[in-house]
Motif scaffolding. Structure first.
Motif, short mmCIF file in Angstrom:
data_model
loop_
_atom_site.label_atom_id
_atom_site.label_comp_id
_atom_site.label_asym_id
_atom_site.label_seq_id
_atom_site.Cartn_x
_atom_site.Cartn_y
_atom_site.Cartn_z
N UNK A 177 51.18 -5.45 118.40
CA UNK A 177 50.89 -6.52 117.45
C UNK A 177 50.43 -5.85 116.17
N UNK A 178 51.23 -5.97 115.10
CA UNK A 178 51.03 -5.17 113.90
C UNK A 178 49.76 -5.48 113.11
N UNK A 179 49.24 -6.68 113.22
CA UNK A 179 48.01 -7.00 112.49
C UNK A 179 46.78 -6.93 113.38
N UNK A 180 46.96 -6.40 114.56
CA UNK A 180 45.85 -6.31 115.51
C UNK A 180 45.00 -5.08 115.30
N UNK A 181 43.74 -5.23 115.63
CA UNK A 181 42.81 -4.10 115.58
C UNK A 181 42.94 -3.29 116.87
N UNK A 182 42.35 -2.12 116.87
CA UNK A 182 42.30 -1.32 118.10
C UNK A 182 41.34 -2.02 119.05
N UNK A 183 41.85 -2.40 120.21
CA UNK A 183 41.04 -3.12 121.19
C UNK A 183 40.90 -2.38 122.51
N UNK A 184 41.80 -1.43 122.75
CA UNK A 184 41.72 -0.64 123.99
C UNK A 184 41.36 0.80 123.62
N UNK A 185 40.34 1.28 124.24
CA UNK A 185 39.92 2.66 123.98
C UNK A 185 39.94 3.42 125.30
N UNK A 186 40.44 4.64 125.24
CA UNK A 186 40.42 5.45 126.45
C UNK A 186 39.10 6.21 126.52
N UNK A 187 38.67 6.46 127.72
CA UNK A 187 37.41 7.19 127.94
C UNK A 187 37.66 8.65 128.26
N UNK A 188 38.82 9.16 127.88
CA UNK A 188 39.15 10.57 128.16
C UNK A 188 38.40 11.46 127.19
#
Length: 189
Positions: A177-188
Motif C-alpha cells: 500500500x503506497x501511502x501506508x506507513x511502516x507497520x511491521x517491524x522485524x525483531x532481528x
C-alpha cells in the motif's frame, strides 16, 4: 432423500436445542462461516498442482474445521460435545509462522491480489473477519464455545500468510500500500 423440508417456510430454522429466526445472529455467524468455506473451495481449484499440494491439503483440512466451527455455533443445548479445539488454533499458528518465514519480510500493508488463488484467499480472509465480528456480537448476547472465536481470529491471519506464500511460490511480488506507513517491524538483530 429430499433436501427441502419446508420446516423453514415461516422464517425459522433449527439449532441443536431450539428453533430461532433465520436472521438470528447465531445463524448469521455460522452462515458467514459457510460462506468462507465456499470461498476456500473455490481457491482450491487453483491449487491442485503438485507444487501446491501441501497448501491444497491444508485448505481441505480447514474446510472440515470450518464445518466444526459452524456446527459448534449451532449448539445451544447443554451436554453436547464440541468439535472445535484449541489445538486447531495452535496448528494454524504453526502454519502461519511457517508461511511467514517462507515469504519476503514485510513492512507495510499489502494490496489484496497477485495470483488468482491469492486474490481469492484474500477474499476468504476478509469474509472470515466478518464472521469474527458476527461472533463477537453474538458473544455479547449469548454463551458460545470460545475456541470457535479463537479459531476464526487465527484463521484470518492464516489466510493472509497463505496468500503471501502462494504469491511467493508463483514469483509474484506483493504490492505494498503506497501511502501506508511502516507497520511491521522485524525483531532481528
Amino acid at each position: 432423500m429430499k433436501i427441502y423440508t419446508k420446516t423453514g417456510d415461516k422464517g425459522q430454522t433449527s439449532l441443536v436445542g431450539k428453533r430461532v429466526d433465520k436472521d438470528h445472529l447465531r445463524v448469521e455467524s455460522y452462515g458467514t462461516i459457510d460462506e468462507v468455506n465456499t470461498i476456500v473451495g473455490y481457491a482450491m481449484t487453483y491449487l491442485d498442482s503438485e507444487d501446491t499440494k501441501d497448501l491444497y491439503e491444508s485448505l481441505q483440512k480447514i474446510q472440515h474445521e470450518l464445518f466444526d466451527c459452524g456446527g459448534d455455533l449451532a449448539v445451544v443445548k447443554e451436554g453436547i460435545p464440541f468439535k472445535t479445539t484449541e489445538k486447531m488454533v495452535e496448528d494454524l499458528e504453526k502454519l502461519i509462522d511457517e508461511y511467514m518465514d517462507a515469504t519476503p519480510p514485510l513492512e507495510k500493508f499489502i494490496l489484496p491480489g497477485g495470483s488468482k488463488a491469492a486474490a481469492i484467499i484474500h477474499q476468504a480472509r476478509a469474509v472470515t473477519r466478518r464472521a469474527e465480528r458476527n461472533v463477537v456480537s453474538l458473544m455479547k448476547q449469548e454463551t458460545i464455545h470460545v475456541p470457535v472465536f479463537l479459531y476464526l481470529n487465527r484463521l484470518s491471519d492464516y489466510f493472509f500468510a497463505l496468500a503471501r506464500v502462494i504469491n511467493t511460490r508463483l514469483n509474484i511480488k506483493d504490492i505494498e500500500y503506497e501511502r501506508g506507513a511502516i507497520v511491521f517491524r522485524t525483531n532481528k538483530k
